[in-house]
Every structure is written in C-alpha cells, then in structure tokens.
Design a protein around this motif. Sequence first.
Motif, PDB file in Angstrom:
ATOM      1  N   TRP A   1       0.746  -1.226  -0.058  1.00  0.00           N
ATOM      2  CA  TRP A   1      -0.018  -0.044   0.123  1.00  0.00           C
ATOM      3  C   TRP A   1       0.947   1.222  -0.257  1.00  0.00           C
ATOM      4  N   GLY A   2       0.612   2.113  -1.031  1.00  0.00           N
ATOM      5  CA  GLY A   2       1.431   3.347  -1.301  1.00  0.00           C
ATOM      6  C   GLY A   2       0.809   4.384  -0.590  1.00  0.00           C
ATOM      7  N   TYR A   3       1.278   5.418  -0.019  1.00  0.00           N
ATOM      8  CA  TYR A   3       0.707   6.681   0.665  1.00  0.00           C
ATOM      9  C   TYR A   3       1.002   7.799  -0.141  1.00  0.00           C
TER      10      TYR A   3
ATOM     11  N   TYR B   1      -2.918   0.364  -3.644  1.00  0.00           N
ATOM     12  CA  TYR B   1      -2.200  -0.999  -3.459  1.00  0.00           C
ATOM     13  C   TYR B   1      -1.698  -1.502  -4.773  1.00  0.00           C
ATOM     14  N   ALA B   2      -0.455  -1.921  -4.812  1.00  0.00           N
ATOM     15  CA  ALA B   2      -0.274  -2.229  -6.326  1.00  0.00           C
ATOM     16  C   ALA B   2       1.061  -3.065  -6.158  1.00  0.00           C
ATOM     17  N   VAL B   3       1.595  -3.513  -7.348  1.00  0.00           N
ATOM     18  CA  VAL B   3       2.925  -3.886  -7.387  1.00  0.00           C
ATOM     19  C   VAL B   3       3.873  -2.777  -7.692  1.00  0.00           C
TER      20      VAL B   3
ATOM     21  N   ASP C   1      -7.704   3.315  -3.187  1.00  0.00           N
ATOM     22  CA  ASP C   1      -7.783   2.744  -4.522  1.00  0.00           C
ATOM     23  C   ASP C   1      -6.962   1.159  -4.193  1.00  0.00           C
ATOM     24  N   ALA C   2      -7.604   0.071  -4.194  1.00  0.00           N
ATOM     25  CA  ALA C   2      -6.871  -1.326  -3.865  1.00  0.00           C
ATOM     26  C   ALA C   2      -6.394  -1.998  -5.318  1.00  0.00           C
TER      27      ALA C   2
ATOM     28  N   THR D   1      -5.793  -3.554  -9.117  1.00  0.00           N
ATOM     29  CA  THR D   1      -6.264  -4.381  -9.927  1.00  0.00           C
ATOM     30  C   THR D   1      -6.233  -5.743  -9.628  1.00  0.00           C
ATOM     31  N   PRO D   2      -6.772  -6.911 -10.169  1.00  0.00           N
ATOM     32  CA  PRO D   2      -6.700  -8.090  -9.680  1.00  0.00           C
ATOM     33  C   PRO D   2      -5.330  -8.564  -9.917  1.00  0.00           C
ATOM     34  N   ALA D   3      -4.603  -7.902 -11.114  1.00  0.00           N
ATOM     35  CA  ALA D   3      -3.481  -8.539 -11.458  1.00  0.00           C
ATOM     36  C   ALA D   3      -2.158  -7.924 -10.108  1.00  0.00           C
ATOM     37  N   ASP D   4      -2.670  -7.111  -9.583  1.00  0.00           N
ATOM     38  CA  ASP D   4      -1.792  -6.642  -8.364  1.00  0.00           C
ATOM     39  C   ASP D   4      -1.665  -7.461  -7.013  1.00  0.00           C
ATOM     40  N   SER D   5      -3.080  -8.507  -7.072  1.00  0.00           N
ATOM     41  CA  SER D   5      -3.470  -9.261  -6.078  1.00  0.00           C
ATOM     42  C   SER D   5      -2.272 -10.568  -6.028  1.00  0.00           C
ATOM     43  N   ALA D   6      -1.972 -10.819  -4.748  1.00  0.00           N
ATOM     44  CA  ALA D   6      -1.037 -11.891  -4.551  1.00  0.00           C
ATOM     45  C   ALA D   6      -1.841 -13.302  -4.704  1.00  0.00           C
ATOM     46  N   SER D   7      -2.850 -13.498  -4.103  1.00  0.00           N
ATOM     47  CA  SER D   7      -3.427 -14.812  -3.924  1.00  0.00           C
ATOM     48  C   SER D   7      -5.079 -14.920  -4.646  1.00  0.00           C
ATOM     49  N   GLY D   8      -5.093 -14.030  -5.607  1.00  0.00           N
ATOM     50  CA  GLY D   8      -6.187 -14.111  -6.308  1.00  0.00           C
ATOM     51  C   GLY D   8      -7.649 -13.500  -5.805  1.00  0.00           C
ATOM     52  N   GLU D   9      -7.222 -12.518  -4.753  1.00  0.00           N
ATOM     53  CA  GLU D   9      -8.420 -11.788  -4.086  1.00  0.00           C
ATOM     54  C   GLU D   9      -8.715 -10.795  -5.057  1.00  0.00           C
ATOM     55  N   THR D  10     -10.060 -10.435  -4.899  1.00  0.00           N
ATOM     56  CA  THR D  10     -10.822  -9.446  -5.812  1.00  0.00           C
ATOM     57  C   THR D  10     -10.613  -8.066  -4.937  1.00  0.00           C
ATOM     58  N   PRO D  11     -10.032  -7.086  -5.599  1.00  0.00           N
ATOM     59  CA  PRO D  11      -9.832  -5.812  -4.803  1.00  0.00           C
ATOM     60  C   PRO D  11     -11.064  -5.315  -4.931  1.00  0.00           C
TER      61      PRO D  11
END
Length: 244
Positions: free
Chosen positions: A36-38, A68-70, A105-106, A108-118
């Motif tokens: 999570w970036g601030y 939240y992102a990579v 802003d949570a 995209t799904p591509a940023d998720s580590a375990s398939g969670e839906t943002p």
Amino acid sequence: MTAHRTVRLVLSLLAGLLLAGTVTTTAQAEDGYRFWGYYQWTNGQWAFAQKGAEGVTPADGSVEGWRYAVGGAKPRVPRAAGDFAAICGATPAESGKKRVALVIDAGTPADSASGETPPAASGTCVVTDPKATGAKILSAVQPVRIEKGLTCGIGGYPGKGCGDPVKNIQVPATDTPVTLEIGAAVGAATTPTPTAVPTNGSSAPAEQEEDAPWGGIVGFVALVVLLAGGTYFVSRRRRASQQS
C-alpha cells in the motif's frame, strides 16, 4: 534502531528514489514490491508521501490517497484524481473541525498476490479534529492492519502479506483511470469504551457496570476487617504467653 524503523527507512528511501526518478531502468525485467502506497494530492497530481501516515497532519481541504499495487521503478499512484470538491463538496464545514478527502484504491486483480478481488476505488470525506493525522483519518474510514509499523491491509485487503518482494514484475506503462465510489462523510474514529462481559456469556447490560465500584468497596472493607482481626488475634496470643 528497531527492526520496523529500519524497514520503514528503507521503504522511505526507495519511495524517494522512485519519486525523484533516480532509479535507472533497463529493458530487463525488474524486481519490486507489493504494498500500500501513501500519497498526497499536490498541484494537480499525486505525490508519494515523504513521511508515514502517523507523521503527517493534513490541513483542512487536503486530499489523502492510498494505492495497493506492485511497484518498481515507477510509482503506482491512485487511478482517480484527488478531487476535493467531488468528495467533500456536499459536506458542510464545521467549526473547530477540518475536512479531508480520502481516496482508497485497492488496485487491480493483477496486483493481488493470492487471487483476491480488490474492492472498488472509493472516495470519502472525513470530518475530524484539526490535529488528526493521516493514520487517524484512514482508520476513521476502514480498519487498518499494521505489521512492524507498516500499513499492510486496508478494509481487510489484502488478507495477508506486507510489502512482499516480487520478482520480474510487469508494470503497465499507464493505469486506466477509474471513477470513485463516493461514500457518506464520516467522523474520525474514537477509542471505544470497554464493556464488561458477564460470566454467563450474555451481553453485559449497562446497569452491571454501575455495580462494579460497590464490589471493589466491599472487597476493601473485607480486607480491612480481616487484617484487623488477625492483628487482634496475634496480640492476644502474645499476652497469653507472657502471663504464663
């Protein structure tokens, strides 16, 4: 220096390098982090915060952002503009309070580590004390998961992990803008008053809390009586032994 302060310093230095554009990029795949970036909305654009949320006191009319992102060499800012009027325009100003617009802003799904839906990106107007920090403003809107001094989860997302390293990241050149879901204005979170829980497992009614001081007084009186009785018993035994 504690371990969590060391981690925060490293991330702060990394953020500064990313913001300043001093990290050299190459055609090779790069490594990054999932976190999570601030951010703060400044001069019509998002700027990576130079301090942690607990060290920032936003002014009235400010816009705070979390994304939240990579991330790698390029910062991943919130995908919606920090529009104070759109988020707080319908919320009247209050004397002795400040209004701060909060964008979460949570990613995209591509940023998720375990398939969670943002969850969808949201905008909320927070009406709070003028001295409220960025951390308090965030916690007024969503529960926050903190680990080692870092903001690891907001509103339950993601459910686990914190600043995890990612190999060979694929960061898009641009992020598609999104429309914020504007929620109702909220006040800053306050510390809840502890509630007594009875031994029978039911909810404790308010009347039971009023009886608690009497229980302490009765216990104290019983202790005084016990000590006095013990002293009287010891003195009688001493006198009896002296007479014999």
